[in-house]
Design an enzyme around this catalytic site. Structure first.
Site, PDB file in Angstrom:
ATOM      1  N   CYS A 102      -0.765  46.248 -16.303  1.00  0.00           N
ATOM      2  CA  CYS A 102      -1.485  45.065 -16.793  1.00  0.00           C
ATOM      3  C   CYS A 102      -0.815  44.400 -17.989  1.00  0.00           C
ATOM      4  CB  CYS A 102      -2.937  45.424 -17.109  1.00  0.00           C
ATOM      5  SG  CYS A 102      -3.161  46.623 -18.446  1.00  0.00           S
ATOM      6  N   HIS A 154      -7.302  47.520 -20.521  1.00  0.00           N
ATOM      7  CA  HIS A 154      -6.872  46.590 -19.474  1.00  0.00           C
ATOM      8  C   HIS A 154      -6.876  45.166 -20.014  1.00  0.00           C
ATOM      9  CE1 HIS A 154      -5.899  45.490 -15.385  1.00  0.00           C
ATOM     10  NE2 HIS A 154      -6.866  44.579 -15.379  1.00  0.00           N
ATOM     11  N   HIS A 166      -4.395  39.297 -13.102  1.00  0.00           N
ATOM     12  CA  HIS A 166      -4.021  40.564 -13.735  1.00  0.00           C
ATOM     13  C   HIS A 166      -3.358  41.484 -12.711  1.00  0.00           C
ATOM     14  CE1 HIS A 166      -7.883  42.728 -12.269  1.00  0.00           C
ATOM     15  NE2 HIS A 166      -7.764  41.599 -11.623  1.00  0.00           N
TER      16      HIS A 166
END
Length: 198
Positions: A102, A154, A166
């Site tokens: 990410c 994240h 993402h």
């Protein structure tokens, strides 16, 4: 009239014409220095036409400075991010050829569109940005999540209308999700705005 005098008058007329052309173009921001080139062929290969039959070396053309607006920067960033969809997730990955995690994905997008270096992990990226209320989020802002526990783990790039892009997790690939989806809504930790977009 003697030949030498005729040639002298022609030369003076040419010089007067050339000097006025130089003066005109210099005033317009272009400096004619084509005579400094080594050969006529070099002039032909590096020149651009001006008015009439004059040529001006493109090397000396005044540079055009482009100052994109924040909106332009945001669109550039989002458009580029979307081109990376379907690149597979890879833990620690930060290149399209090998895959992204990410934070590697976010960092890559900012480096290759805005020449902006962001921290290398999501927790550090969270600390680096300015806080943004959810109702004020704009394209290019970073959205953060706590997947397990209280630690930021994240990150994605906000697009619009609740959507963000993402690199989710092992076995998945870069994709677009929605903040209103139950999974992401439950884990949403906030949004931050990198300095370059402030």
């Amino acid at each position: 009239m003697p030949f030498k005098r005729i040639m002298l008058l022609i030369s003076l007329a040419f010089l007067a014409f050339f000097a006025s052309a130089v003066g005109a173009t210099t005033r317009s921001g272009i400096d004619i220095q084509a005579w400094e080139l080594d050969s006529p062929s070099e002039l032909a290969s590096t020149a651009m036409p001006l008015s009439g039959n004059l040529l001006v070396s493109s090397e000396y053309a005044a540079p055009i400075e482009i100052s994109p607006t924040r909106t332009g920067l945001r669109k550039l960033l989002a458009d580029f991010a979307v081109t990376l969809r379907n690149i597979r997730y890879r833990r620690g990955g930060h290149e399209p050829a090998t895959g992204f995690d990410c934070s590697g994905f976010v960092r890559y997008v900012f480096q290759h569109t805005l020449k902006q270096d962001l921290p290398s992990d999501s927790a550090s990226q969270f600390l680096a940005g300015a806080k943004v209320d959810r109702k004020d989020m704009k394209t290019g802002d970073l959205v953060f999540f706590r997947i397990v526990g209280k630690r930021i783990s994240h990150v994605g790039i906000y697009l619009d209308n609740g959507r963000f892009i993402h690199s989710p997790s092992t076995g998945k690939s870069v994709s677009i999700s929605n903040l209103d989806e139950a999974y992401w809504a439950k884990r949403f930790a906030g949004a931050k705005r990198p300095k370059i977009l402030s």
